[in-house]
Enzyme design. Structure first.
Site, short mmCIF file in Angstrom:
data_model
loop_
_atom_site.label_atom_id
_atom_site.label_comp_id
_atom_site.label_asym_id
_atom_site.label_seq_id
_atom_site.Cartn_x
_atom_site.Cartn_y
_atom_site.Cartn_z
N ASP A 169 -10.96 2.78 3.29
CA ASP A 169 -11.28 1.35 3.14
C ASP A 169 -12.77 1.14 2.89
O ASP A 169 -13.18 0.06 2.45
CB ASP A 169 -10.89 0.58 4.43
CG ASP A 169 -9.51 -0.06 4.34
OD1 ASP A 169 -9.09 -0.37 3.20
OD2 ASP A 169 -8.88 -0.26 5.39
N LYS A 191 0.84 -1.20 0.00
CA LYS A 191 0.00 0.00 0.00
C LYS A 191 0.88 1.25 0.00
O LYS A 191 0.60 2.22 -0.71
CB LYS A 191 -0.94 -0.01 1.22
CG LYS A 191 -2.08 -1.02 1.05
CD LYS A 191 -2.88 -1.25 2.31
CE LYS A 191 -3.88 -2.39 2.06
NZ LYS A 191 -4.67 -2.74 3.24
N GLN A 211 -4.79 -1.52 9.26
CA GLN A 211 -4.70 -2.86 8.67
C GLN A 211 -5.38 -3.89 9.58
O GLN A 211 -5.05 -3.98 10.76
CB GLN A 211 -3.22 -3.21 8.44
CG GLN A 211 -3.00 -4.50 7.70
CD GLN A 211 -3.54 -4.49 6.27
OE1 GLN A 211 -3.40 -3.50 5.55
NE2 GLN A 211 -4.19 -5.57 5.87
#
Ligand code: NDP
Length: 279
Positions: free
Chosen positions: A119, A52, A96
């Site tokens: 997200d 990422k 995460q």
């Protein structure tokens, strides 16, 4: 001949488009930054986080890393998220998952400001998707839509079967296909006669989390098959939820694993980061 849907190529196209957009935004004085939080040192999470950060670098946005030890308390993590929520230089925040067992994942997701939730997991963003309003969409299902559109596969009016109903993949996937005017069926572990239901699909999207579960018997001749699953086999090779060797000759179009849905998730995360910059 079966069309191989090339996620590697399509994700690269998207990242290149985003790179141009970021350069344009920079000329207008708009800078982007993504805060990436990782708690603990799960090796798979570390790989995702590294990828990422690399993608941010590629498209030209800054990433700020917060690597917290496993024993971090939930309160400490929430305090960090609240600080990042208020930081005007940060457009996107991601934590995460999975977080260590002593933390409440839902509480963490809820604490991230919806306008920075790149997200797309916050209930406000999920709700926006349900009622057809603008919001951040979960990256993997958003990536599947791009794969279909950019491969010239018609969605409107098609029978779509989604196998799996997780909050991260299955449910948002079904909602996105509905938004694209498909007729959608959602299957799960209690679905009766899964094979017969899947065989009705013009577009079969599999996010079941079981290696090679979907064999040729589940697939209608000429159907488009999208495999979200990803598993490391004993020989070290990756495979999906679909038995590729068996299904490929039956399908009209299919995604490989690796190189199908996988690379799209990060491309769509970058897309959400750029959207966060422009809002
Ligand atoms: P979950 O385990 O959260 O969900 C699996 C779903 O499949 C559940 O809804 C479950 O039903 C259903 N299911 C399980 N067994 C069966 C069965 N025998 N028949 C029918 N349905 C069944 O998984 P995720 O949605 O998080 O992930 C799915 C897959 O996608 C995994 O392989 C994961 O690794 C991969 N993945 C890949 C990503 C990428 O970037 N490529 C990103 C995210 C996930 P029920 O609800 O009834 O239990």
């Amino acid at each position: 001949m079966t069309q191989l849907i090339d996620g590697k190529k399509i994700s690269q196209e998207i990242k290149d488009e985003l790179k141009e957009k970021v350069a344009e935004l920079k000329e207008q004085g708009i800078e982007g930054a993504l805060a990436v939080i990782q708690v603990g040192s799960d090796p798979a999470s570390s790989v995702y986080v590294r990828n990422k950060k690399r993608a941010c670098e590629y498209i030209g946005i800054r990433s700020e890393s917060y690597e917290l030890p496993e024993e971090t308390t939930e309160e400490e993590l929430l305090t960090l998220i609240e600080k990042l929520n208020k930081d005007p230089k940060i457009n996107g925040i991601l934590c995460q998952l999975p977080v260590p067992a002593h933390m409440d994942e839902n509480k963490i997701i809820r604490t991230i400001a919806p306008e920075k939730d790149v997200d797309g997991f916050h209930t406000q963003n999920v709700g926006a998707l349900v009622v057809g309003q603008q919001g951040f969409v979960s990256c993997t299902p958003a990536g599947v839509i791009q794969l279909l559109k950019r491969s010239g596969i018609e969605i409107a009016g098609k029978n779509c079967v989604v196998v799996g109903r997780s909050n991260i993949v299955g449910k948002p996937m079904a909602l996105l296909m509905l938004r694209e005017n498909a007729t959608v069926t959602i299957c799960h572990s209690r679905t009766a006669d899964l094979k017969a239901v899947c065989k009705q699909a013009d577009i079969l999207i599999v996010a079941v989390g079981k290696p090679k579960m979907i064999t040729a018997e589940y697939v209608k001749e000429g159907a488009t098959v999208i495999d979200v699953g990803i598993h490391r086999q004993e020989d070290g090779k990756l495979c999906g939820d679909v038995d590729f060797e068996q299904v490929e000759p039956v399908a009209g179009a299919i995604t490989p694993v690796p190189g199908g849905v996988g690379p799209m998730t990060i491309a769509m995360l970058m897309n959400n980061c750029v959207e966060a910059m422009t809002r």
